[in-house]
Design a protein around this motif. Structure first.
Motif, PDB file in Angstrom:
ATOM      1  N   GLY A   1      16.782  -4.082   4.211  1.00 58.03           N
ATOM      2  CA  GLY A   1      17.186  -4.201   2.821  1.00 58.03           C
ATOM      3  C   GLY A   1      16.185  -3.766   1.781  1.00 58.03           C
ATOM      4  O   GLY A   1      16.321  -4.114   0.602  1.00 58.03           O
ATOM      5  N   TYR A   2      15.188  -2.962   2.169  1.00 64.66           N
ATOM      6  CA  TYR A   2      14.199  -2.503   1.196  1.00 64.66           C
ATOM      7  C   TYR A   2      14.628  -1.232   0.464  1.00 64.66           C
ATOM      8  O   TYR A   2      14.010  -0.860  -0.533  1.00 64.66           O
ATOM      9  CB  TYR A   2      12.854  -2.248   1.900  1.00 64.66           C
ATOM     10  N   LEU A   3      15.652  -0.564   0.958  1.00 63.41           N
ATOM     11  CA  LEU A   3      16.123   0.675   0.327  1.00 63.41           C
ATOM     12  C   LEU A   3      17.436   0.414  -0.385  1.00 63.41           C
ATOM     13  O   LEU A   3      18.295  -0.322   0.105  1.00 63.41           O
ATOM     14  CB  LEU A   3      16.287   1.780   1.373  1.00 63.41           C
ATOM     15  N   THR A   4      17.583   1.046  -1.538  1.00 68.34           N
ATOM     16  CA  THR A   4      18.783   0.825  -2.352  1.00 68.34           C
ATOM     17  C   THR A   4      19.898   1.799  -2.058  1.00 68.34           C
ATOM     18  O   THR A   4      20.986   1.677  -2.610  1.00 68.34           O
ATOM     19  CB  THR A   4      18.414   0.901  -3.853  1.00 68.34           C
ATOM     20  N   ARG A   5      19.643   2.771  -1.215  1.00 68.45           N
ATOM     21  CA  ARG A   5      20.699   3.709  -0.833  1.00 68.45           C
ATOM     22  C   ARG A   5      20.608   3.965   0.670  1.00 68.45           C
ATOM     23  O   ARG A   5      19.534   3.916   1.246  1.00 68.45           O
ATOM     24  CB  ARG A   5      20.605   5.025  -1.623  1.00 68.45           C
ATOM     25  N   PRO A   6      21.751   4.216   1.304  1.00 70.63           N
ATOM     26  CA  PRO A   6      21.741   4.355   2.761  1.00 70.63           C
ATOM     27  C   PRO A   6      21.074   5.650   3.213  1.00 70.63           C
ATOM     28  O   PRO A   6      21.091   6.668   2.512  1.00 70.63           O
ATOM     29  CB  PRO A   6      23.227   4.353   3.109  1.00 70.63           C
ATOM     30  N   LEU A   7      20.494   5.577   4.399  1.00 72.03           N
ATOM     31  CA  LEU A   7      19.931   6.787   5.007  1.00 72.03           C
ATOM     32  C   LEU A   7      21.022   7.527   5.759  1.00 72.03           C
ATOM     33  O   LEU A   7      22.021   6.926   6.163  1.00 72.03           O
ATOM     34  CB  LEU A   7      18.817   6.395   5.989  1.00 72.03           C
TER      35      LEU A   7
ATOM     36  N   GLY B   1       0.811  -1.208   0.000  1.00 72.18           N
ATOM     37  CA  GLY B   1       0.000   0.000   0.000  1.00 72.18           C
ATOM     38  C   GLY B   1       0.848   1.263   0.000  1.00 72.18           C
ATOM     39  O   GLY B   1       1.812   1.395  -0.775  1.00 72.18           O
ATOM     40  N   THR B   2       0.504   2.192   0.888  1.00 72.27           N
ATOM     41  CA  THR B   2       1.238   3.455   0.965  1.00 72.27           C
ATOM     42  C   THR B   2       2.703   3.226   1.286  1.00 72.27           C
ATOM     43  O   THR B   2       3.569   4.021   0.892  1.00 72.27           O
ATOM     44  CB  THR B   2       0.601   4.368   2.024  1.00 72.27           C
ATOM     45  N   ALA B   3       3.012   2.126   1.964  1.00 74.05           N
ATOM     46  CA  ALA B   3       4.406   1.821   2.291  1.00 74.05           C
ATOM     47  C   ALA B   3       5.244   1.674   1.027  1.00 74.05           C
ATOM     48  O   ALA B   3       6.405   2.103   0.982  1.00 74.05           O
ATOM     49  CB  ALA B   3       4.476   0.544   3.125  1.00 74.05           C
ATOM     50  N   ARG B   4       4.671   1.087  -0.016  1.00 78.19           N
ATOM     51  CA  ARG B   4       5.412   0.926  -1.272  1.00 78.19           C
ATOM     52  C   ARG B   4       5.723   2.287  -1.889  1.00 78.19           C
ATOM     53  O   ARG B   4       6.781   2.473  -2.498  1.00 78.19           O
ATOM     54  CB  ARG B   4       4.614   0.078  -2.246  1.00 78.19           C
ATOM     55  N   LEU B   5       4.806   3.234  -1.714  1.00 77.11           N
ATOM     56  CA  LEU B   5       5.036   4.585  -2.217  1.00 77.11           C
ATOM     57  C   LEU B   5       6.279   5.191  -1.569  1.00 77.11           C
ATOM     58  O   LEU B   5       7.126   5.801  -2.242  1.00 77.11           O
ATOM     59  CB  LEU B   5       3.800   5.433  -1.952  1.00 77.11           C
ATOM     60  N   LEU B   6       6.412   5.011  -0.254  1.00 77.27           N
ATOM     61  CA  LEU B   6       7.574   5.545   0.460  1.00 77.27           C
ATOM     62  C   LEU B   6       8.863   4.913  -0.051  1.00 77.27           C
ATOM     63  O   LEU B   6       9.849   5.604  -0.317  1.00 77.27           O
ATOM     64  CB  LEU B   6       7.434   5.289   1.961  1.00 77.27           C
ATOM     65  N   MET B   7       8.853   3.585  -0.178  1.00 75.68           N
ATOM     66  CA  MET B   7      10.058   2.889  -0.635  1.00 75.68           C
ATOM     67  C   MET B   7      10.419   3.273  -2.066  1.00 75.68           C
ATOM     68  O   MET B   7      11.592   3.500  -2.386  1.00 75.68           O
ATOM     69  CB  MET B   7       9.862   1.376  -0.523  1.00 75.68           C
ATOM     70  N   GLN B   8       9.411   3.336  -2.939  1.00 77.16           N
ATOM     71  CA  GLN B   8       9.673   3.682  -4.332  1.00 77.16           C
ATOM     72  C   GLN B   8      10.247   5.087  -4.457  1.00 77.16           C
ATOM     73  O   GLN B   8      11.138   5.333  -5.280  1.00 77.16           O
ATOM     74  CB  GLN B   8       8.389   3.550  -5.155  1.00 77.16           C
ATOM     75  N   TYR B   9       9.759   6.004  -3.633  1.00 73.16           N
ATOM     76  CA  TYR B   9      10.279   7.366  -3.709  1.00 73.16           C
ATOM     77  C   TYR B   9      11.749   7.413  -3.294  1.00 73.16           C
ATOM     78  O   TYR B   9      12.590   7.986  -3.999  1.00 73.16           O
ATOM     79  CB  TYR B   9       9.462   8.307  -2.830  1.00 73.16           C
TER      80      TYR B   9
END
Length: 337
Positions: free
Chosen positions: A328-334, A183-191
């Motif tokens: 591991g859902y993000l492709t770049r570090p925070l 849901g909205t969580a995918r929007l956050l990850m995709q952004y």
């Protein structure tokens, strides 16, 4: 609920996001708890945690009654939440018939109280208005899911009154937090990952998973039987949401904001192509209709009557993004700190 405090609570849907939160808090509080789960890895994981787990399904009345035997509070958080389904009939059966089965089983088992996880979508508020517990329904449905939750809530309340079951409905908005990946969580990850190319500017109502859990437990303790409580921590636009994510991460990506008509037309094309190839489309018209309608909900009744306190949105987003990064859902570090 007098006399039910020492009886175990039953969580139906304990392998899901909302039900799992309720189960986890009951365990953390040291309360006796039981779970109903369909056979599979989720049920196995519950047993590995030492949870008293009964194999069953909301469409199997006998398993429901067996699971409720000796229980006080019953938390019914199981259900299907889906868009773009080629056949919504199974979702309708699970959400409507399954919920009716829960109430009937609670009556036969003598359960103390049922806390039913409805949805703020069931309010059916008119576009541009604020959804509250007493909002008049607009008379039409944006999606099959919305229809199923509306019909399920009506069935639950009617059957509970007829059978003499104490039921309290909690109506969460979009529940977010660590562990949510759809849901909205995918929007956050995709952004954050730079994969969100298009979006419509609309309103989103948002609820922290911890607040959702607390709302359920407070409803069991303090809620008025036969009533609904909207759970909603904040409302903002999709533009504002991406701005909050950008401030938290330091990451900004260009996004093309589509007009409503263009978004619906694009969804129709995707939907048609998916139908021709006999697969479920990633986006469809009912999904876009729901987004364009937008939702603004009022969760203050739960504050006044249940004592619920909402988590600031920035804290939820920061905690959730950190969880995505750690898993591991993000492709770049925070940024650190």
């Amino acid at each position: 609920m007098a006399g039910s405090e020492q009886r175990p609570s039953l969580v139906i849907g304990a392998t899901g996001f909302v039900g799992g939160g309720v189960l986890g808090q009951l365990l953390a509080d040291g309360r006796p708890v039981r779970a109903l789960a369909r056979p599979g890895p989720g049920a196995d994981a519950l047993r590995e945690r030492g949870v008293d787990t009964v194999t069953g399904d909301v469409l199997d009345p006998a398993s429901l009654e067996a699971a409720m035997d000796g229980c006080g509070a019953v938390y019914h958080a199981a259900g299907v939440n889906g868009f773009c389904l080629p056949d919504p009939a199974p979702m309708m059966r699970a959400n409507v018939d399954g919920s009716a089965n829960v109430i009937a089983a609670a009556a036969r088992a003598g359960a103390g109280r049922v806390v039913y996880t409805s949805s703020a979508a069931a309010l059916g508020e008119a576009r541009g208005t604020v959804g509250r517990e007493d909002s008049p329904h607009r008379g039409s449905f944006l999606s099959a899911y919305e229809r199923s939750k509306y019909l399920a809530e009506r069935r639950v309340l009617a059957d509970a009154e007829r059978l003499g079951v104490e039921v309290v409905c909690v109506s969460p908005s979009s529940v977010q937090g660590p562990g949510r990946t759809h849901g909205t969580a995918r929007l956050l990850m995709q952004y954050v990952n730079g994969k969100l190319r298009f979006l419509v500017d609309t309103r989103i109502s948002f609820l922290d998973i911890g607040d959702c859990t607390a709302g359920h437990l407070l409803a069991a303790e303090k809620g008025a039987a036969g009533q609904r409580y909207v759970l909603n921590g904040a409302t903002f636009t999709t533009r504002e949401l991406l701005g909050m994510v950008a401030r938290e991460t330091g990451i900004e990506h260009p996004v093309r904001w589509l007009p409503g008509g263009a978004a619906l037309a694009a969804a129709a094309v995707v939907e048609g192509g998916a139908k021709a190839s006999r697969r479920q489309p990633p986006v469809c018209r009912e999904m876009i209709r729901t987004m364009l309608h937008g939702h603004r909900y009022d969760g203050t009744r739960a504050e006044r009557e249940l004592g619920l306190r909402y988590t600031p949105v920035a804290q939820t987003i920061a905690r959730t993004l950190r969880w995505y990064s750690d898993h591991g859902y993000l492709t770049r570090p925070l940024p650190s700190g």
